[in-house]
Design a protein around this motif. Structure first.
Motif, PDB file in Angstrom:
ATOM      1  N   HIS A 196       0.851  -1.191   0.000  1.00  0.00           N
ATOM      2  CA  HIS A 196       0.000   0.000   0.000  1.00  0.00           C
ATOM      3  C   HIS A 196       0.888   1.243   0.000  1.00  0.00           C
ATOM      4  CE1 HIS A 196      -3.577  -2.419   1.037  1.00  0.00           C
ATOM      5  NE2 HIS A 196      -2.748  -3.092   1.831  1.00  0.00           N
ATOM      6  N   LYS A 197       0.310   2.353  -0.424  1.00  0.00           N
ATOM      7  CA  LYS A 197       0.975   3.649  -0.309  1.00  0.00           C
ATOM      8  C   LYS A 197       0.132   4.537   0.595  1.00  0.00           C
ATOM      9  CE  LYS A 197       2.846   7.618  -2.801  1.00  0.00           C
ATOM     10  NZ  LYS A 197       2.956   8.360  -4.069  1.00  0.00           N
ATOM     11  N   LYS A 198       0.778   5.156   1.532  1.00  0.00           N
ATOM     12  CA  LYS A 198       0.060   5.984   2.494  1.00  0.00           C
ATOM     13  C   LYS A 198      -0.527   7.203   1.797  1.00  0.00           C
ATOM     14  CE  LYS A 198       0.587   8.262   7.006  1.00  0.00           C
ATOM     15  NZ  LYS A 198       1.531   8.581   8.104  1.00  0.00           N
ATOM     16  N   GLU A 253       5.450   7.468   1.685  1.00  0.00           N
ATOM     17  CA  GLU A 253       5.583   6.288   2.540  1.00  0.00           C
ATOM     18  C   GLU A 253       4.806   5.119   1.943  1.00  0.00           C
ATOM     19  OE1 GLU A 253       4.480   7.032   6.553  1.00  0.00           O
ATOM     20  OE2 GLU A 253       6.223   8.281   6.997  1.00  0.00           O
ATOM     21  N   TYR A 254       5.527   4.025   1.737  1.00  0.00           N
ATOM     22  CA  TYR A 254       4.934   2.777   1.297  1.00  0.00           C
ATOM     23  C   TYR A 254       5.007   1.789   2.468  1.00  0.00           C
ATOM     24  CZ  TYR A 254       5.401   4.599  -3.463  1.00  0.00           C
ATOM     25  OH  TYR A 254       5.305   5.359  -4.604  1.00  0.00           O
ATOM     26  N   ARG A 300       3.519  -5.060   9.966  1.00  0.00           N
ATOM     27  CA  ARG A 300       3.581  -3.962   9.001  1.00  0.00           C
ATOM     28  C   ARG A 300       4.968  -3.343   9.028  1.00  0.00           C
ATOM     29  NH1 ARG A 300      -0.515   1.244   9.156  1.00  0.00           N
ATOM     30  NH2 ARG A 300       0.884   2.792   8.242  1.00  0.00           N
ATOM     31  N   VAL A 304       7.122   0.012   7.239  1.00  0.00           N
ATOM     32  CA  VAL A 304       6.999   1.259   6.490  1.00  0.00           C
ATOM     33  C   VAL A 304       8.341   1.568   5.826  1.00  0.00           C
ATOM     34  CG1 VAL A 304       6.503   3.724   6.617  1.00  0.00           C
ATOM     35  CG2 VAL A 304       5.226   2.114   8.058  1.00  0.00           C
ATOM     36  N   SER A 334      -7.539   1.035   7.285  1.00  0.00           N
ATOM     37  CA  SER A 334      -7.123   2.083   6.349  1.00  0.00           C
ATOM     38  C   SER A 334      -7.816   3.393   6.724  1.00  0.00           C
ATOM     39  CB  SER A 334      -7.498   1.702   4.918  1.00  0.00           C
ATOM     40  OG  SER A 334      -7.277   2.784   4.047  1.00  0.00           O
ATOM     41  N   LYS A 363      -7.895   6.002   4.810  1.00  0.00           N
ATOM     42  CA  LYS A 363      -8.119   6.755   3.577  1.00  0.00           C
ATOM     43  C   LYS A 363      -9.471   7.457   3.640  1.00  0.00           C
ATOM     44  CE  LYS A 363      -8.442   6.229  -1.414  1.00  0.00           C
ATOM     45  NZ  LYS A 363      -8.404   5.279  -2.552  1.00  0.00           N
TER      46      LYS A 363
END
Length: 1172
Positions: free
Chosen positions: A282-284, A314-315, A327, A329, A877, A879
């Motif tokens: 994922h990409k932040k 940040e990925y 996780r 980063v 997430s 998002k």
């Protein structure tokens, strides 16, 4: 019959650049006389790459080539100092080139010539220099000797086998092999990292091996070097403990990675755990780049191609299994080596002219710009009063002869540099005509004609055309003079014939040339061949009568089916046609007459269908009509013309319509447009025309089968101009910024222009005011105009009126437009929220005041995001998502929320410009909901007694998971059993069902449970049993006559077999078996091996774990034979990649006959096999 006409125009060599660009182009004209006489500073045309790696086994060539006039001379520096080529016997320089050649045939070490090289090309007008070329010799060092300890690990533990390859140049390619050169199998659990190490997410007993070997392949030397092999010993345990995922690479958290713009980015995450974790990327704050992203190495590597600044950020990678999630980063920083925004270009000026060199580059960090002249810093060069250096620009004002030089621009930062050469050449050249002198141009009447007069000079000459040595300059009307020296005659007429003179003039003198133009009549076929249906054996005559210009040589040829026709004794060409004697089936086809001269040609075609008298009747097939031909324009007038044509053959289907199309060559040349449509009974029509259009027409015939090919175009007809009758349509006004309004419209079409120099008068004023109209006039190829300094979102009255050189169009209609919007100034207030259920909330708010919108209110918009889950250790997430409520509403529903989660919400007002300020943030919590479907629901049937069910936890628990509910029922055809319900704990993910009925199948329904209730089910059915075909009766067949007869026949056959069996037994016979038959047996009774059948009664069965052979001995079931025993001789073979390609072959039992004959089995079943 179809006729085609091709008109050819002689076109001379056209200079591809116009005069303005010629003077300032990089290259002077390619005319040899110009090239030899004009001076030109050097230009580097070829050079080696900046980082140059060479093979130590080859000679070294460092390229440097340049051009200029005089021819440049070359010199080199090595490591910043002058490199004397003459002093080194191994080094030579190619003739007329600066390329260095280092020859090692007589000895020498390539490593002695490593270093930084730079080439300089000089002549009397400047010095150009190459990039700095860093020469390195390829290296493939040996692997250091090392003793590797035996790797002992417990089953289920993680493991890294380090490779640590020798540092080659360029770096080697790494791969892992066994000692037998078989690739190590890689998958989600075992894989090779980008650094060459071999990673085991968890070790299994099958990984025990004594020859894990890392190999390095060096590209230049084509060699492979092998590291000493690892020995891996796996220590077994009673059970493998499930483990939470953890990262083996990268080490630590978080990590960072820098990449340069334009390069490829490779991010890698390798995790350990039991079960083997899966990796997700994922990409932040956004999505992964679309179209440039690829997952590699079983999703453990993220590859992003051609990185740009937008890819920084940040990925994070998520490693997850059934135990949990980890996780990592990775912060990606994108830097940039310098790249060109505006690269300096060569500049050719005349004395007294102005010019400039621009060198603009960008990078991260911002590159510094350094100017050099003739290879030296410009600060230390001789002063030049006509030159002024300002940052990335050099200005030349009133430049004088003798100022020619080569300028270098160097843009550099810590990641690299760019070097560009651009020469400034000051020329004073008397005009020269580059075309051949006294050309003769022949052209067909009414054709477009180009008379070419390419020229060169410095300062830029002016060029004029005259006819017959007198009169004024030719331009306008039927003539159009182009900047490159070409005179275009739009439509050649008889009166245009004559001698044309072009004169080029500048301050230094003038030059002239003459072109003689002759107008020729077109070639026409006035009577062409006709379609015919002759009888077989008859004589056919195809006519082809022509007219042409008497001064041109005419050639008439024939084609059959578009291939040149062979003429012989049976087929003869006459003066006005073609005679075919004794026609047969092979003569059937299309015949084309081609009449051609050196300038044009005309064709006519007809079809012969040979009729066989032996057939009583013949049905002719229908087809699309042939194309119309011989288009002619008559009754020419200002706004109309009569078009007449000759219809083509209808091909046995009457023509229903004719479509007339037109093309004009001023605005949309080559595009054919529909003009009108006429009934199939006519072949002439009066066409309505628009002013100031150079028309060309063609006709298409239509029947019930389809449309014909278009006819050949008619001759052109140019109508006179008039003032426009139409104004642009689609007029509207809208802002693209808060202080402007863009007025746009749909321009007039080519048939609405009506005259030369089309323009649009754009008028505007604020609505409901008495202010006067503002106006601007724009060119006819423009379709919008931007009004600046307008107040925010204000209505305007707008008009757009067309005008040309003949006058103005009628007054335009007024439309209303609006100036640009600004962002709203206020946020919704009094926002209230109420939780409706576990996935939705209702919103209510107060309207904003209209004056705060600063534009047209499009919608109220709610932004919301999931802050956290009420379940521990569950990553969510954050998002942001949005829900829009169009119009002037004050309430709405936000749905599709996750249950059992903490959310935040903000509201904004949106207009055409964007979002306004955000309201106060509201926080709310969604209640617990029902879980989602259990994941990966699998149903397996390992044997006839059990069915195994496996599943994983639901992706979204939506609350506290309290267990699972399984419902299942047996079914056989349309019959179903009772439903059985089983409840499981939340940790149970496996269930084994003991079958009570080996015939029936089962339907399963599995649901997850929370405190709220059950979620959506995962469903499935058990696999089809092996004997399903015998246990699924579609109907009761016991009463069917054919079934009773079949059973009787089987009983009779069994009786016969039993009689034969007892006879053989009484004689002491043996029962050899040669083939297996497809007789269904129970698993315990099927012991067939190599064509023999072993039988033993219940009392004499051997112990489990052993097998009775035909000679009565006991053999262990474990196999100790090797691969060699199964081969047919020779060793195993390997592919190029090291994989084993040998195949197992069954080893024949040499004692098959004796073994079978020694069997003492007396079972009736054996008797059946022996008879088969």
């Amino acid at each position: 019959m179809v006729m085609q006409r091709y008109l050819l125009t002689y076109i001379g060599v056209v200079l591809t650049l116009n005069l303005h660009h010629l003077i300032r182009a990089i290259e002077v004209p390619r005319d040899p006389s110009i090239q030899e006489s004009l001076h030109q500073p050097p230009t580097i045309t070829k050079q080696s790459v900046k980082n140059y790696i060479v093979d130590p086994r080859d000679n070294i060539f460092i390229e440097c080539e340049a051009k200029g006039n005089p021819v440049p001379t070359f010199s080199w520096t090595r490591n910043g100092k002058f490199f004397n080529v003459a002093k080194d016997p191994r080094v030579s320089m190619r003739h007329w080139s600066g390329t260095l050649a280092v020859d090692f045939r007589s000895g020498g070490r390539p490593e002695d010539y490593e270093g930084e090289y730079q080439c300089f090309a000089r002549n009397d007008f400047g010095t150009a220099n190459s990039n700095k070329i860093f020469l390195q010799v390829s290296k493939s060092p040996l692997w250091p000797k090392e003793n590797l300890d035996i790797q002992e690990v417990h089953e289920g533990a993680q493991l890294i086998l380090a490779c640590n390859p020798p540092p080659g140049l360029p770096p080697p390619a790494i791969f892992w092999m066994s000692s037998s050169m078989e690739p190590i199998h890689q998958d989600k659990r075992v894989s090779q990292g980008h650094n060459g190490d071999l990673y085991f997410s968890n070790v299994l007993q099958e990984d025990s091996q004594t020859d894990y070997s890392c190999n390095a392949r060096f590209a230049f030397t084509h060699t492979i070097q092998q590291k000493n092999p690892y020995t891996l010993k796996v220590l077994t345990t009673r059970g493998i403990t499930e483990r939470h995922p953890s990262f083996m690479y990268p080490v630590g958290s978080p990590s960072s990675q820098m990449v340069l713009r334009g390069e490829d980015l490779l991010l890698e995450c390798i995790a350990s755990g039991v079960p083997t974790p899966g990796i997700m990327w994922h990409k932040k704050g956004g999505d992964l780049p679309a179209g440039r992203t690829k997952l590699e190495n079983f999703d453990k590597a993220l590859h992003i191609a051609n990185v740009s600044e937008e890819d920084s950020g940040e990925y994070f990678c998520l490693a997850s299994n059934k135990v949990g999630t980890s996780r990592h980063v990775i912060s990606v920083i994108v830097k940039a080596a310098p790249f060109w925004l505006d690269e300096p270009q060569n500049l050719i000026l005349a004395p007294g002219e102005d010019g400039r060199l621009v060198c603009q580059a960008n990078g991260n960090p911002k590159p510094s710009i350094q100017w050099l002249v003739n290879g030296e810093p410009i600060e230390s060069s001789a002063p030049n009063p006509s030159r002024e250096v300002t940052g990335d620009t050099i200005m030349f004002r009133d430049i004088q002869s003798g100022s020619s030089a080569v300028y270098q621009c160097n843009a550099s930062n810590e990641h690299g540099y760019l070097l560009a050469n651009a020469f400034v050449s000051v020329l004073d050249v008397i005009p020269r005509i580059l075309a051949p002198r006294n050309q003769l141009i022949k052209v067909i009447l009414n054709n477009r004609t180009l008379l070419n007069c390419p020229f060169f000079g410095s300062p830029i000459p002016t060029l004029r055309w005259f006819k017959n040595g007198q009169g004024s300059t030719l331009h306008g009307g039927n003539y159009k003079a182009h900047e490159n020296g070409t005179l275009e005659i739009i439509r050649a007429r008889k009166e245009d014939q004559g001698t044309y003179t072009c004169v080029a003039t500048n301050l230094l003198g003038k030059a002239q040339n003459q072109v003689r133009l002759e107008i020729k009549d077109p070639t026409r076929i006035i009577d062409g061949p006709k379609d015919a249906v002759p009888k077989k054996g008859s004589t056919v005559y195809l006519v082809c009568r022509t007219i042409h210009d008497p001064t041109l040589r005419l050639t008439v040829s024939w084609l059959k089916d578009d291939v040149p026709l062979y003429l012989g004794t049976r087929i003869k060409k006459e003066d006005d046609g073609l005679t075919i004697y004794g026609v047969s089936e092979k003569d059937q086809g299309y015949y084309t007459c081609v009449a051609s001269t050196e300038l044009d040609k005309d064709t006519a075609r007809a079809h012969l269908t040979i009729l066989d008298p032996s057939l009583n009747r013949m049905t002719l097939p229908k087809a699309r009509p042939d194309r119309p031909r011989d288009l002619e324009l008559t009754d020419l007038s200002e706004r109309s013309v009569r078009l007449t044509w000759i219809p083509g053959d209808d091909n046995n289907s009457p023509i229903t319509d004719y479509i007339v199309e037109f093309e004009e060559d001023r605005y949309e040349p080559g595009r054919w447009q529909n003009h009108s449509r006429y009934p199939g009974s006519v072949n002439s029509a009066v066409l309505r025309l628009a002013p100031y259009v150079n028309y060309q027409f063609r006709v298409i015939a239509v029947n019930e089968v389809g449309s014909s090919y278009p006819s050949l175009p008619s001759e052109r007809y140019h109508t006179n101009g008039a003032r426009p009758e139409y104004n642009p349509t689609g007029v509207q006004g809208a802002g693209t910024a808060k202080n402007n309004m863009v007025i746009s419209w749909t321009p007039l079409s080519a048939t609405q222009v009506y005259g030369p120099n089309l323009r649009y008068i754009v008028k505007w004023r604020r609505r409901d005011t008495r202010e006067s109209w503002s106006n601007r006039t724009v060119k006819g190829d423009v379709s919008q105009y931007t009004v600046t300094q307008t107040p925010i979102y204000t209505p305007y009255e707008i008009k757009v009126q067309a005008v040309n050189d003949y006058g103005m169009a009628p007054e335009a209609d007024t439309v209303i437009g609006y100036s640009g919007e600004d962002y709203p100034k206020a946020a919704p207030t009094d926002v209230r929220l109420k939780v409706v259920n576990s996935t939705a909330v209702s919103l209510q708010w107060s309207k904003v005041y209209p004056e705060t919108v600063q534009g047209q209110l499009k919608e109220y918009r709610a932004y919301y995001w999931r802050e956290s889950s009420l379940l521990k250790n569950l990553w969510v997430s954050k998002k942001k998502q949005s829900m829009s409520f169009s119009g002037d509403r004050t309430r709405g529903i936000v749905s599709r929320l996750f249950p059992y989660s903490n959310y935040k919400l903000e509201m904004v007002v949106a207009n055409g410009r964007g979002d306004g300020p955000r309201s106060d943030t509201l926080e709310f919590t969604t209640p617990e909901g029902v879980p989602s479907t259990p994941r990966y629901f699998r149903i397996r049937q390992p044997n006839l007694e059990t069915i195994t069910l496996e599943w994983e936890h639901p992706e979204h628990p939506n609350g506290n998971l309290i267990g699972y509910t399984l419902r299942y029922q047996a079914f056989n055809g349309s019959k179903t059993g009772r439903t059985v319900v089983e409840n499981f704990s939340p940790n149970q993910t496996r269930f084994v069902l003991q079958r009570t009925d080996p015939i029936s199948r089962y339907r399963f329904n599995l649901r997850s449970r929370s405190q709220i209730g059950e979620g959506e089910p995962a469903t499935g059915e058990s696999p089809l049993p092996l004997n399903e075909a015998y246990t699924k009766p579609p109907r009761d067949i016991a009463t069917q006559g054919w079934f009773i007869g079949l059973m009787c026949a089987i009983a009779l056959l069994v009786l016969i077999l039993l009689i034969v069996c007892f006879i053989k037994r009484s004689r002491g016979g043996k029962y050899p078996v040669r083939e297996n038959k497809d007789v269904p047996l129970d698993p315990d009774d099927q012991k067939v091996d190599n064509g023999s059948f072993d039988y033993s009664d219940e009392d004499n069965k051997p112990l489990q774990g052993s097998q009775t052979s035909l000679d009565g001995t006991i053999k262990q079931q474990e196999s100790d034979d090797s691969l060699v025993d199964y081969g047919e001789g020779g060793e195993g073979q390997f592919n190029e990649d090291g994989s084993f390609i040998g195949q197992y072959t069954v080893k024949k039992d040499k004692e098959e006959t004796e073994g079978n004959e020694s069997s003492e089995a007396t079972s009736p079943v054996n008797a059946i096999y022996s008879l088969a």
